[in-house]
Design an enzyme around this catalytic site. Structure first.
Site, PDB file in Angstrom:
ATOM      1  CB  CYS A   9      -1.086  -0.016   1.276  1.00  0.00           C
ATOM      2  SG  CYS A   9      -1.825  -1.499   1.281  1.00  0.00           S
ATOM      3  NE  ARG A  16       4.359   1.586  -1.127  1.00  0.00           N
ATOM      4  CZ  ARG A  16       5.280   0.942  -0.839  1.00  0.00           C
ATOM      5  NH1 ARG A  16       6.499   1.297  -1.594  1.00  0.00           N
ATOM      6  NH2 ARG A  16       5.554   0.369   0.268  1.00  0.00           N
ATOM      7  CD1 TRP A  75      -1.244  -5.758  -2.890  1.00  0.00           C
ATOM      8  CD2 TRP A  75      -1.651  -4.704  -4.729  1.00  0.00           C
ATOM      9  NE1 TRP A  75      -1.087  -6.563  -3.758  1.00  0.00           N
ATOM     10  CE2 TRP A  75      -1.208  -5.786  -5.054  1.00  0.00           C
ATOM     11  CE3 TRP A  75      -1.945  -3.709  -5.740  1.00  0.00           C
ATOM     12  CZ2 TRP A  75      -0.969  -6.297  -6.296  1.00  0.00           C
ATOM     13  CZ3 TRP A  75      -1.765  -3.953  -7.084  1.00  0.00           C
ATOM     14  CH2 TRP A  75      -1.275  -5.432  -7.367  1.00  0.00           C
ATOM     15  CG  ASN A  93       3.031  -0.273   3.299  1.00  0.00           C
ATOM     16  OD1 ASN A  93       2.242  -1.274   2.880  1.00  0.00           O
ATOM     17  ND2 ASN A  93       4.123  -0.031   2.752  1.00  0.00           N
ATOM     18  N   GLY A  94       1.423  -2.507   5.682  1.00  0.00           N
ATOM     19  CA  GLY A  94       2.080  -3.869   6.371  1.00  0.00           C
ATOM     20  C   GLY A  94       0.771  -4.857   6.424  1.00  0.00           C
ATOM     21  CD  GLU A 137      10.712 -17.053 -15.760  1.00  0.00           C
ATOM     22  OE1 GLU A 137      10.035 -17.639 -16.671  1.00  0.00           O
ATOM     23  OE2 GLU A 137      10.781 -15.916 -15.556  1.00  0.00           O
ATOM     24  CE  LYS A 174      11.393 -13.049 -17.480  1.00  0.00           C
ATOM     25  NZ  LYS A 174      10.457 -13.723 -16.984  1.00  0.00           N
ATOM     26  CD  GLU A 230      10.134 -12.260 -21.270  1.00  0.00           C
ATOM     27  OE1 GLU A 230       8.981 -11.686 -21.594  1.00  0.00           O
ATOM     28  OE2 GLU A 230      10.443 -12.444 -19.949  1.00  0.00           O
ATOM     29  CG  HIS A 286      17.738 -38.506 -25.649  1.00  0.00           C
ATOM     30  ND1 HIS A 286      18.059 -39.721 -25.847  1.00  0.00           N
ATOM     31  CD2 HIS A 286      18.165 -38.426 -24.015  1.00  0.00           C
ATOM     32  CE1 HIS A 286      18.072 -40.383 -24.568  1.00  0.00           C
ATOM     33  NE2 HIS A 286      18.327 -39.448 -23.675  1.00  0.00           N
ATOM     34  CE  LYS A 295       3.990  -6.942 -16.109  1.00  0.00           C
ATOM     35  NZ  LYS A 295       5.132  -7.839 -15.939  1.00  0.00           N
TER      36      LYS A 295
HETATM   37  C1  F6R Z   1       7.439 -13.289 -19.418  1.00  0.00           C
HETATM   38  C2  F6R Z   1       6.125 -13.007 -19.103  1.00  0.00           C
HETATM   39  C3  F6R Z   1       5.052 -13.581 -19.714  1.00  0.00           C
HETATM   40  C4  F6R Z   1       3.755 -13.880 -18.767  1.00  0.00           C
HETATM   41  C5  F6R Z   1       2.721 -14.463 -19.577  1.00  0.00           C
HETATM   42  C6  F6R Z   1       1.353 -14.694 -18.848  1.00  0.00           C
HETATM   43  O1  F6R Z   1       8.305 -12.500 -18.547  1.00  0.00           O
HETATM   44  O2  F6R Z   1       5.722 -12.150 -18.207  1.00  0.00           O
HETATM   45  O3  F6R Z   1       5.414 -14.950 -20.159  1.00  0.00           O
HETATM   46  O4  F6R Z   1       4.204 -14.618 -17.628  1.00  0.00           O
HETATM   47  O5  F6R Z   1       2.272 -13.632 -20.579  1.00  0.00           O
HETATM   48  O6  F6R Z   1       0.972 -13.493 -18.362  1.00  0.00           O
HETATM   49  P1  F6R Z   1      -0.019 -13.655 -16.934  1.00  0.00           P
HETATM   50  O7  F6R Z   1       1.076 -14.151 -15.694  1.00  0.00           O
HETATM   51  O8  F6R Z   1      -0.265 -12.386 -16.675  1.00  0.00           O
HETATM   52  O9  F6R Z   1      -1.039 -14.272 -17.101  1.00  0.00           O
END
Ligand code: F6R
Length: 607
Positions: free
Chosen positions: A2, A27, A74, A100-101, A480, A484, A487, A503, A602
Site C-alpha cells: 500500500c 504500490r 492493495w 502499510n503492512g 524460466e 527471460k 524475451e 537425445h 504486459k
Molecule cells: C514473461 C512474461 C509472460 C507472462 C505471460 C502470462 O516475462 O511475463 O510470459 O508470464 O504472458 O501472463 P500472466 O501471468 O499475466 O497471465
C-alpha cells in the site's frame, strides 16, 4: 503493498495528498482515501478504485485543511471496498490512521477491543491500530502511538492524526518503508520518496522503531524509547524518472531488487500458531484432504512457476500434479472431477487463455484457485478462492518479482496441501516455512554482489544462441532463465532437462556455444556435472549457477555464479534471481530496451 502519504504545512493538503498518492499508485490501487483536519474535526473521504476516483470525489468537497494523511490500498485483509479503504478511524472518529503492512495478531486484538466495547467498521487488520491508539490517548498522540504499536505483531508503516492535536502527524514503522522530508511549504511523509520529490530532495529514511512528529514548523525524531534523536538526512539527486525507478536505470532492475520484500510480504501472517493459514481459499482441511489431482494452468513465466510447484506439491502432499499451458488445456478434454483442484496462475489476472481455462474447469466441476497479482482482476473474480502475490504493480514487461511472488505463494499452497493430507508433520511444516522465509535474506545477498553475473553476461552478449540446462528443480528454473533471456535480449535461448542432452540438443554445441547450467547442490548434482563435462568436451562455454563453497565446479565451468546454500525445494527462488540479472545484463549489453521488449505486452487479453 500500500502507499501512504501525509502533509502538514502552509498549503492546502488535499492536492498535495492526491499528487503523492498518484505517484504511489504502483504500490496498490484498489481503493484510496484521505483524512484531512478541517475546522477542528477530521474529514475522511474514501473511494473504491484508483486514486483518480478519489480525486474526482474530492473536487466536490474542496477541503481547505492544511494537515492530512492519505492511502492507496492493495488489499490483504478484507476485500477491496470503500469500508475497507484507509484511513481507518477510532470509535469517536477523532483519530485516523493509514497503514502499510500486515498486523499478524489483529484477530486477537480485535476480539479483545470488541470485548471492551469498540465497534469495527471494516474487515481490515489495520483498524485495530486506530482503536488501540484511541484507548491509549491521554493528550499525547506520540505516546499513544508508541503504546499501541507495542501491542502489534507484524509489519507496519503508520501515519496517524488526531483532531485534538491540530497540524500534527505521528509516523512510525517496523519492516515497512517510511520516508520523511521537510520542504519550503511544510513537512511530508510517504512510503516512497517519489511522493515528495517535488517538495524536497533531503529525506530521512525512518529506521525500525523510530518515530517522527511532523508539524507545519518542523519535524522531531524519536528512538524506540521515546528519546529525541538527530536523524540521518539523505540527499537524493534523482530526477522524477530515476526516482520512479528507485534510482535504478530501468524498472526491471528495480523490480528484481524488490524481490526480498515480495517474499517477506507473501509469507507475512501465513503461519498462525505453527499451522499454515490461507483463509482466502475458503476450503476446510477436510475439503483439501479430498483433493486427488491438481492442475496448474498458466502461460509463460507463470507456467514456469507452475512447473516449480509441481515438484513441491508431489513431494510434500503426494498428490499428482499436472502443469499445462492454458492455451492447450482449454482445447483438450482434461480429466476433471469434483475432487480436482485447478490452480490458475496469472500476474495480470486477465490473460485470455487462462481465463478461458478457468471457466472450462469450473463448468466441469473443479474447484479453482487463482494466484494473481492484481486485486479484483478477472482471474480473482472468476476463481473460487484467490491468493494475491504481494509483488505490487509490475511495470517491466518481463516478469521478475511477480514470478518470485508466484513461486512463494505456490510453495505455501503446497505446504497447505501437505498439511491437509498429512504429508508433512507440523514440525516439518514449521521448519520448511522458516527456511522459506530465510530465502528473502539469501536473495538480498545475491543482489549485493552481481560482478560474476555481469562478467558472464558480457562473455555471452555476442552469441546467437544459448542453451539452459538443469535437472529436477533446476530444469524448471532453466526454462524460466531461457525465456527471460530471449524475451529481453532477442538472443535465441532454449532450455532442456539436462538428461535430454544426448537425445538431440548436444548437437548444437560447438566452440564457445554458451551453456547456462543450474548446478546447485541437489540430489542430482553429480548428474549435472556429467552434463557439464560432456558439454565442455565439445567446446561449450559454461556458465554455472552453483552453491557457495563448491570449488570443484570451477573445473567444469568458465564462469561460476555462486548463490547461498538452500534446500533444493527452495532453489528456484534463489537460482532464478541471477538468471534474471544475467538476462538483463545481456540485454543491456546488446542495447535492448529491457522494460519494453519488442512485440510483447504486459497483459495478453486476446488469444
Ligand atoms: C514473461 C512474461 C509472460 C507472462 C505471460 C502470462 O516475462 O511475463 O510470459 O508470464 O504472458 O501472463 P500472466 O501471468 O499475466 O497471465
Amino acid at each position: 503493498m500500500c502507499g501512504i502519504v501525509g502533509y502538514t504545512g502552509a498549503e492546502r493538503a488535499q492536492g498535495i495528498l492526491i499528487e503523492g498518492l498518484t505517484r504511489l499508485e504502483y504500490r496498490g490501487y484498489d481503493s484510496a482515501g484521505v483524512a484531512i483536519q478541517e475546522g477542528g474535526a477530521l474529514e475522511v473521504v474514501c473511494r473504491k478504485g484508483k486514486v483518480g476516483e478519489l480525486s474526482r470525489t474530492l473536487e466536490d468537497f474542496d477541503l481547505k485543511g492544511t494537515c492530512g494523511i492519505g492511502h492507496t490500498r492493495w488489499a490483504t485483509h478484507g476485500k477491496p471496498s470503500e469500508a475497507n479503504a484507509h484511513p481507518h478511524t477510532s470509535c469517536a472518529g477523532d483519530i485516523a490512521i493509514v497503514h502499510n503492512g500486515i498486523i499478524e495478531n489483529f484477530a486477537e486484538l480485535r476480539d479483545e477491543l470488541m470485548a471492551r466495547g469498540h465497534s469495527f467498521a471494516s474487515d481490515t487488520d489495520t483498524e485495530v491500530v486506530a482503536h488501540l491508539v484511541e484507548e491509549a490517548y491521554d493528550g499525547d498522540l506520540r505516546a499513544a502511538v508508541a503504546d499501541a504499536t507495542a501491542r502489534l505483531v507484524g509489519a507496519y508503516g503508520l501515519a496517524v492524526v488526531c483532531d485534538r492535536e491540530p497540524g500534527t502527524i505521528i509516523v512510525t514503522r517496523k519492516d515497512s518503508p517510511i520516508v520523511v522530508g521537510r520542504g519550503a511549504e511544510g513537512s511530508y511523509v510517504a512510503s516512497d520518496m517519489i511522493a515528495m520529490i517535488d517538495a524536497t530532495r533531503d529525506v530521512v529514511v525512518l529506521a525500525d522503531g523510530q518515530t517522527a512528529r511532523l508539524t507545519a514548523e518542523g519535524i522531531e525524531y524519536f528512538d524506540e524509547a521515546g528519546e529525541p534523536i538527530e536523524p540521518t538526512v539523505t540527499h537524493v539527486d534523482w530526477d522524477i524518472d530515476m526516482a520512479e525507478k528507485g534510482g535504478h536505470p530501468d524498472f526491471m532492475l528495480k523490480e528484481i531488487y524488490e524481490q526480498p520484500r515480495v517474499i517477506r510480504d507473501t509469507l507475512a501472517g501465513r503461519l498462525v500458531s505453527g499451522a499454515l493459514a490461507i483463509d482466502e481459499l475458503d476450503m476446510t482441511p477436510e475439503e483439501l484432504d479430498l483433493v486427488d489431482r491438481v492442475y496448474v494452468i498458466a502461460c509463460g513465466t507463470s507456467y514456469h512457476a507452475g512447473l516449480i510447484a509441481k515438484n513441491l506439491i508431489e513431494a510434500w502432499a503426494r498428490i499428482p500434479c499436472e502443469v499445462e499451458v492454458a492455451s492447450e488445456f482449454r482445447y483438450r478434454n482434461p480429466i476433471i472431477t469434483p475432487t480436482t483442484l485447478v490452480v490458475a496462475v496469472s500476474q495480470s489476472g486477465e490473460t485470455a487463455d487462462t481465463l478461458a481455462a478457468i471457466r472450462d474447469a469450473r463448468v466441469k466441476g473443479a474447484k479453482v484457485f487463482g494466484i494473481t497479482n492484481v486485486v479484483g482482476s478477472p482471474v480473482a473474480r472468476e476463481s473460487d478462492g484467490v491468493i494475491y502475490t504481494k509483488a505490487n504493480k509490475e511495470i517491466a514487461v518481463a516478469s521478475t518479482k511477480s514470478f518470485l511472488g508466484q513461486v512463494a505463494s505456490l510453495t505455501l499452497l503446497a505446504l497447505l496441501l501437505a498439511q491437509a493430507k498429512g504429508g508433512l508433520t507440523t514440525a516439518q511444516i514449521r521448519l520448511l516455512f522458516s527456511e522459506l522465509a530465510d530465502t528473502a535474506e539469501q536473495v538480498e545477498a545475491i543482489l549485493e554482489d552481481t560482478a560474476a553475473i555481469d562478467e558472464a553476461a558480457l562473455a555471452c552478449k555476442d552469441a546467437t544462441s544459448a542453451l539452459f540446462i538443469g535437472r529436477g528443480m533446476g530444469a524448471a528454473i532453466s526454462y524460466e532463465g531461457a525465456l527471460k533471456l530471449k524475451e529481453i535480449s532477442y538472443l535465441h535461448a532454449e532450455a532442456y532437462a539436462a538428461g535430454e542432452m544426448k537425445h538431440g540438443p548436444i548437437a548444437l554445441i560447438d566452440e564457445g556455444f554458451p551453456v547456462i547450467a543450474i548446478a546447485t547442490k541437489s540430489p542430482v548434482y553429480d548428474k549435472i556435472v556429467s552434463n557439464l563435462q560432456e558439454s565442455k568436451a565439445r567446446g561449450a562455454m559454461i556458465v554455472a549457477v552453483a552453491t557457495e563453497g563448491d570449488e570443484d565446479i570451477r573445473k567444469h565451468a568458465d564462469h561460476v555464479i555462486y548463490i547461498p546454500k538452500v534446500r533444493d525445494a527452495f532453489s528456484a527462488i534463489t537460482a532464478s534471481v541471477p538468471l534474471q540479472l544475467f538476462a538483463r545484463a545481456v540485454a543491456v549489453a546488446r542495447g535492448c530496451d529491457v522494460d519494453q521488449p519488442r512485440n510483447l505486452a504486459k497483459s495478453v487479453t486476446v488469444e
